[in-house]
Each structure stands twice: as C-alpha cells, then as structure tokens.
Write an enzyme that holds these catalytic residues in place. Sequence first.
Site, PDB file in Angstrom:
ATOM      1  CE  LYS A  11       1.027   1.405   4.262  1.00 32.03           C
ATOM      2  NZ  LYS A  11       1.730   2.614   4.582  1.00 32.03           N
ATOM      3  CG  ASP A 140      -0.332  -0.026   8.030  1.00 31.83           C
ATOM      4  OD1 ASP A 140      -1.150   0.842   8.369  1.00 31.83           O
ATOM      5  OD2 ASP A 140       0.877   0.210   7.823  1.00 31.83           O
TER       6      ASP A 140
HETATM    7  O1  C5P Z   1       0.345  -1.081  14.517  1.00 28.11           O
HETATM    8  P1  C5P Z   1       1.785  -1.342  14.194  1.00 28.11           P
HETATM    9  O2  C5P Z   1       2.395  -2.384  15.084  1.00 28.11           O
HETATM   10  O3  C5P Z   1       2.033  -1.618  12.758  1.00 28.11           O
HETATM   11  O4  C5P Z   1       2.535   0.031  14.495  1.00 28.11           O
HETATM   12  C1  C5P Z   1       3.935   0.077  14.555  1.00 28.11           C
HETATM   13  C2  C5P Z   1       4.354   1.318  15.331  1.00 28.11           C
HETATM   14  O5  C5P Z   1       4.014   2.497  14.579  1.00 28.11           O
HETATM   15  C3  C5P Z   1       3.663   1.499  16.670  1.00 28.11           C
HETATM   16  O6  C5P Z   1       4.348   0.823  17.681  1.00 28.11           O
HETATM   17  C4  C5P Z   1       3.731   3.010  16.853  1.00 28.11           C
HETATM   18  O7  C5P Z   1       5.013   3.405  17.298  1.00 28.11           O
HETATM   19  C5  C5P Z   1       3.590   3.528  15.432  1.00 28.11           C
HETATM   20  N1  C5P Z   1       2.203   3.897  15.092  1.00 28.11           N
HETATM   21  C6  C5P Z   1       1.634   5.016  15.671  1.00 28.11           C
HETATM   22  N2  C5P Z   1       0.356   5.366  15.347  1.00 28.11           N
HETATM   23  C7  C5P Z   1      -0.356   4.633  14.461  1.00 28.11           C
HETATM   24  C8  C5P Z   1       0.210   3.502  13.839  1.00 28.11           C
HETATM   25  C9  C5P Z   1       1.495   3.150  14.187  1.00 28.11           C
HETATM   26  O8  C5P Z   1       2.262   5.698  16.472  1.00 28.11           O
HETATM   27  N3  C5P Z   1      -1.582   5.004  14.157  1.00 28.11           N
END
Ligand code: C5P
Length: 351
Positions: A11, A140
Amino acid sequence: MTPVTVRVPAKVNLQLSVGPRRDDGYHDLVTVFHAVSLFDEVTVRPADRTSVRVTGQDAGLIPAGRTNLAARAARALAASVRRSGTSAVHIEIRKRIPMAAGLAGGSADAAATLVACNELWQAGLTQAELREVAAGIGSDVPFALLGGTAIGLGRGERLTAALAAGTYQWVLAFATGGLSTPQVYATCDRLREAAGAAREKGGAGVASEAGGVTEAAGAAGAARGGRAARGGGATETRPTAGVAKPALSTELMAALRSGDPAAIGPQLRNDLQVAAVSLRPDLRRALTAGREYGALGAIVSGSGPTCAFLAADARRADELAVALTGAGVCRGVVRVQGPAPGAAIVTVEPG
Ligand code: C5P
C-alpha cells in the site's frame, strides 16, 4: 488438508494525517490507503510445528521465528476460532514488497496468512471478523485484507471504502535500507514539539501551514535531537499536545472521484514525510528528481523510505521509472498500478 496460497498487495498512503500521540503510544490518524500491484505471496500448509520460510526481496533480513507477523497472525486466528486439534502451519512467504519500506509488507504477509489459514482450517470467519483479528496484529493489517482505496481512522484500522474512479500509474522508488516506523513517529512528535516551542518563543519560519514542520527545519531538528529520535521516544514527555485533530481532505476525495491523476497529484499529503526526510535526507533528492521528471505528485510512502510517484499515464510512468533509475537517486524502481485488490486466494493446490 490442501495447501492454500494467497496474494496480497503493498500500500501507499495518499493522505496520512497524524494527530497527537495517544496515551497508548499510538497516534490517531486520518489516512487514505491505496493498494498497489506489488504483491507478496503466502502459502500455508499443515505442519508439526509452526515455521516460516521467506524467499525473495529482503529474505535474509526478515525474522522467520515466532515474532514474524505472519506467524503471529496464524496464532491469533487459531486463538480466535478456538481451534481444537493442531493449528501448526508451515508458512512460506515469497516476497516482492521490501521490508521496513513504508509499504506495509509485513502487515500484508499477516493479512495473507489470516486469509490462507481461514481457508485451510475451513474456519469460516467473515471479512469483518478477519478484520477484527487483523487489527490486533497491526494497524495496517486490516487494510491489506480489504485492498482498493479506503479511508482509515483510529490507528488506521477503522476502514471505509473510498469512492475512487479510474486506475492510477505509479512508480515506487526503493531506498537502500529501511526506516523504523516507531522511530519515524517519534521523530515527527519531536519535530512538532520543537516547532511548537519555537512558535511560543516567537520564532518565525519553523511552523508550516500543514500544522507540522518544514522539511528544512525538520532536517535541522533531527540533527540536533538525533539521540532522542534513536531512543524511540519512550522517555519523551507528551510532545504533541498542541497538534490539531486531523481531518479528511475533501480536495483529495473530490480528486479521487474525478479519476484525474492531475487533480490527485497536488493533494497527496504525508505528515510523516518531514520526519522521514529528516532521518534520511537523501530522500529529498529522489522526491525532487521525480517532480523534475514529470511526476504529478511525489510523496514518501507511509513512514518511508520508499518514495511514490504518480504519473499521468502508463507511458509517462515508464519514462519516469527509467529517468529515476538513470539519476541514481534510489536502489531500484518498480512500476505499479492502483488500486489493487486485497488479500485473495490465488490457488488451492491439489493435495
Ligand atoms: O500497529 P503497528 O504495530 O504496525 O505500528 C507500529 C508502530 O508504529 C507502533 O508501535 C507506533 O510506534 C507507530 N504507530 C503510531 N500510530 C499509528 C500507527 C502506528 O504511532 N496510528
């Protein structure tokens, strides 16, 4: 049980507006996801114990153990369907989506694994139920199930399909090495904090209209505060209290309905771009080169470092890909189209 293979897209974010950091460390987003035709393929088959094998792009860099997002996805699905009997699977990932590139490749593999295991185990979860499991794995992951073009709220996991006409021609420029998503978010927070402090002191020229930070100021800020950025933000105080609540771009939505890439190009927007460019100043060269070679829009994809360039049509996209390669501003390029469909079963191999 017959092995199941699922194809899943990368994406880009057409809009990525980042709100203040929440108490749980995440940031409320308003984002417009757009799936593109760069696909990983994941095959699952029953096994004595769960294992992951990765081949293709960045294969050597991707953890193949329990921490692999695909392995986590298989465990999460088994738990959610309270699967009796064995839920161990061998997961084979054929990667084309680079790692830590801002293209949600790991999330894509997790989404593909959910779809594949749902089929393998005949678990019968609906799309909506799969999306719920997906949200527990990563922000995501739900979008990789859905594909197309969609608005994401919350952490990015609350999705609504967007009304979008047409097919768009993109060039993705890969950078050498990756960027850590938490580090990019932490850098974004820190740069905003610095911009806010400068505003309070009456410092001019730091804040941008976008409620963020200019790229030049961002680079300087990152150089000053590199240690905090590398620390991942864990010790920071609440840095983004003054940051406005993000809102969906009505201009981008109208442009998407029109199906005209020339209308969409100028509306592409990524609040993480300043942070990504401050951590990787070489990206500015790629973005500038892409614009010079005729891209209608040039943007860092997600938390970077991949840059995405929107072209007027397929011929111009081909030319842009050649020009970017010749300019030596990136590790490699791929030509892709969007929107692409979400995770889907491609073959059910005979047993
Ligand atoms: O959700 P995911 O594990 O993919 O997110 C990875 C990191 O990206 C999170 O630990 C956070 O630091 C950051 N993040 C964030 N806000 C979001 C998505 C991700 O701060 N909406």
